[in-house]
Scaffold this active site. Structure first.
Site, PDB file in Angstrom:
ATOM      1  N   HIS A   1       0.639  -1.012   0.002  1.00 45.78           N
ATOM      2  CA  HIS A   1      -0.001   0.106  -0.084  1.00 45.78           C
ATOM      3  C   HIS A   1       0.942   0.973   0.259  1.00 45.78           C
ATOM      4  O   HIS A   1       0.578   2.374   0.358  1.00 45.78           O
ATOM      5  CB  HIS A   1      -0.980   0.042   0.843  1.00 45.78           C
ATOM      6  CG  HIS A   1      -1.578  -1.009   1.507  1.00 45.78           C
ATOM      7  ND1 HIS A   1      -3.256  -1.500   0.515  1.00 45.78           N
ATOM      8  CD2 HIS A   1      -1.291  -2.326   2.187  1.00 45.78           C
ATOM      9  CE1 HIS A   1      -3.652  -2.813   1.140  1.00 45.78           C
ATOM     10  NE2 HIS A   1      -2.378  -3.209   1.950  1.00 45.78           N
TER      11      HIS A   1
ATOM     12  N   LYS B   1      16.368  21.512 -11.291  1.00 39.64           N
ATOM     13  CA  LYS B   1      15.467  19.778 -10.692  1.00 39.64           C
ATOM     14  C   LYS B   1      16.760  18.974 -11.704  1.00 39.64           C
ATOM     15  O   LYS B   1      17.323  19.263 -12.346  1.00 39.64           O
ATOM     16  CB  LYS B   1      14.415  20.759 -11.730  1.00 39.64           C
ATOM     17  CG  LYS B   1      13.691  21.102 -10.946  1.00 39.64           C
ATOM     18  CD  LYS B   1      12.277  19.968  -9.624  1.00 39.64           C
ATOM     19  CE  LYS B   1      11.605  18.931 -10.876  1.00 39.64           C
ATOM     20  NZ  LYS B   1      10.652  20.010 -11.457  1.00 39.64           N
TER      21      LYS B   1
ATOM     22  N   GLU C   1       9.657   8.553 -16.954  1.00 37.61           N
ATOM     23  CA  GLU C   1       8.688   9.621 -17.141  1.00 37.61           C
ATOM     24  C   GLU C   1       8.211   8.564 -19.317  1.00 37.61           C
ATOM     25  O   GLU C   1       6.693   8.183 -18.775  1.00 37.61           O
ATOM     26  CB  GLU C   1       8.700  10.694 -17.220  1.00 37.61           C
ATOM     27  CG  GLU C   1       9.085  11.001 -16.079  1.00 37.61           C
ATOM     28  CD  GLU C   1       8.936  12.649 -15.710  1.00 37.61           C
ATOM     29  OE1 GLU C   1       7.963  13.216 -14.514  1.00 37.61           O
ATOM     30  OE2 GLU C   1       9.558  13.004 -16.516  1.00 37.61           O
TER      31      GLU C   1
END
Ligand code: ARG
Length: 471
Positions: free
Chosen positions: A162, A289, A296
């Site tokens: 989970h 970043k 992705e």
């Protein structure tokens, strides 16, 4: 009235007008099926050889056809011949080139054949090659995953359920889960290969041929295991395309799950891994970043491949037997799925190989979150308490710790004993992360020795599958 399309169709004689240019553009598959040229030529060579063996064409005619087809092959490969999209498909294009080269003899190659069985043949030949290529990419990937797993047999990290910290495992064991997935993918491709490896040629348009052909011979020339046993099915069946794209979809799903974890683990929140600069991108606005674009994009391209699967399933769902032109729509999704999975499989392994694993952060995450609560319960079980009661005791201890802002390691033996008299000094060893991992000794568990053993089994598995694939 003549047009530039004059003579470009194989079926022109029945028609009094040539095809409208727009209709031809709409109808033509050559812009995408041109990649099948070498399979089309290979198929025609085998077919002509069988026709000569059977006395349907002469040996000299076969020789002429075969050498002209080989010439066409090298002329396409060297760029001397360019595809002319005014032709309807790769089959018409190659046949016309052949007729241009050797005249009437070239017209004999289509004896006992239709484009319907020809296209089914070409796609199967193409797929046979591509399946092997994808398997080889997967094998190299599994080899790298095995290296990473072996390197991290003792790198302790949290295992999740989970997405909540659950129990201590190792990074080597976690990577091992992906090894099993990709092994299954390689095997699924083997299974697919069996069903692709069936010769459709000889089915004609749908009802076979009156000429005395030998399909087993053609199958032998083209290395097919068997021949399709029903001529209608042979030209109607695209199960193998559906199966190929669904197998690829499963591979993409695995790559996507892995990508998702790479994205999470590389985030500031986890900091379990750091991707190499060569495999990350920056932001045009935020200088700090470092983005996991490759992972992705792999995750995103999975959606695209699922789309390919949906396309072919929907194209096929109401088609009456036998061939329908709708089936020309099988190629773009198939080619797209194959190109996409190959692209992802070529880039993911090096991205993983070059990433840095932050062992300290992984271990830190194990220390926080009561991952050893199950170990405390298991400890009580070994002391004789039934598991359900043990679970209860451990749960109470966790809740006590939360209240006191302590960890299970911080508790005194008195505090332990308040919940159960089964506790003794050895509880502290039992709840150590390393001991917890190493207590999971049954095969398939994360104990260091276990993962080492499993990786050895998988090394052998790789050796065998490589041999099988190269056969
Ligand atoms: N271009 C067609 C395809 O890809 C080849 C078969 C055409 N057959 C026909 N009878 N029109 O499916």
């Amino acid at each position: 009235m003549s047009s530039s399309l004059d003579g470009k169709q194989l079926w022109g004689s029945r028609f009094s007008k040539t095809l409208d240019k727009n209709v031809n553009d709409f109808n033509s598959s050559l812009p995408f099926d041109n990649i099948l040229y070498k399979y089309d030529i290979k198929g025609s060579i085998a077919h002509a050889s069988m026709l000569a063996d059977q006395g349907i064409i002469s040996f000299e005619e076969k020789e002429k056809i075969v050498s002209a087809l080989n010439e066409i092959l090298s002329e396409i490969e060297t760029g001397k011949i360019e595809f002319n999209f005014e032709f309807e498909d790769i089959h018409s294009f190659v046949e016309k080139l052949l007729i241009e080269k050797i005249g009437d003899t070239g017209k004999k190659v289509h004896t006992s054949r239709s484009r319907n069985d020809q296209v089914a043949l070409d796609v199967r030949l193409y797929l046979k090659d591509e399946i092997k290529k994808i398997q080889k990419l997967l094998i190299s990937f599994v080899e790298i995953l095995l290296e990473i797993s072996n390197e991290h047999i003792t790198t302790i990290m949290p295992g999740y359920t989970h997405l909540q910290r659950a129990q201590a495992i190792t990074f080597g064991h976690h990577i091992g889960a992906y090894i099993e997935m990709f092994k299954r993918d390689i095997e699924r491709l083997n299974d697919l290969y069996k069903r692709v490896n069936i010769l459709p040629l000889g089915a004609g348009a749908l009802a076979g041929t009156p000429h005395y052909i030998d399909r087993y011979k053609t199958a032998k020339y083209l290395n097919f295991d068997n021949v399709a046993l029903n001529s209608i099915d042979a030209v109607s069946d695209r199960d193998f395309v559906i199966e190929a794209i669904s197998t690829i979809s499963i591979i993409m799903m695995h790559l996507s799950r892995m990508s998702e974890e790479i994205i999470l683990f590389a985030s500031f929140e986890y900091k379990f891994i750091e991707l190499d600069d060569a495999y990350s991108t920056g932001s045009s606005i935020m200088p700090q970043k470092k983005n996991p674009d490759i992972a992705e994009l792999t995750r995103g391209k999975t959606g695209r491949v699922y789309g390919d699967l949906m396309t072919i399933l929907t194209v096929m769902k109401s088609l009456p037997l036998a061939y329908n032109k709708d089936m020309q729509e099988d190629k773009e999704p198939l080619f797209d799925a194959i190109n996409t999975v190959k692209m992802c499989l070529s880039i993911m392994p090096s991205m993983l190989k070059t990433m840095k694993v932050n062992k300290e952060n992984m271990l830190k995450a194990v220390k926080d979150g009561f991952l050893n609560a199950t170990d405390a319960a298991d400890y009580l079980v070994t002391k004789g308490l039934p598991f359900r009661d043990a679970h209860n005791v451990s749960g109470k201890l966790v809740s006590y710790c939360i209240e006191k802002k302590k960890t299970l390691e911080d508790l005194t033996l008195e505090e332990y004993k308040k919940e159960s008299n089964f506790f003794d000094n050895d509880i502290y060893d039992a709840i150590k992360a390393e001991n917890s991992v190493n207590s999971k000794k049954s095969i398939g568990g994360p104990a260091f020795e276990n993962v080492k053993k499993v990786n050895e089994i998988n090394k052998n598995w790789l050796k065998n599958i490589k041999r099988e694939i190269n056969e």
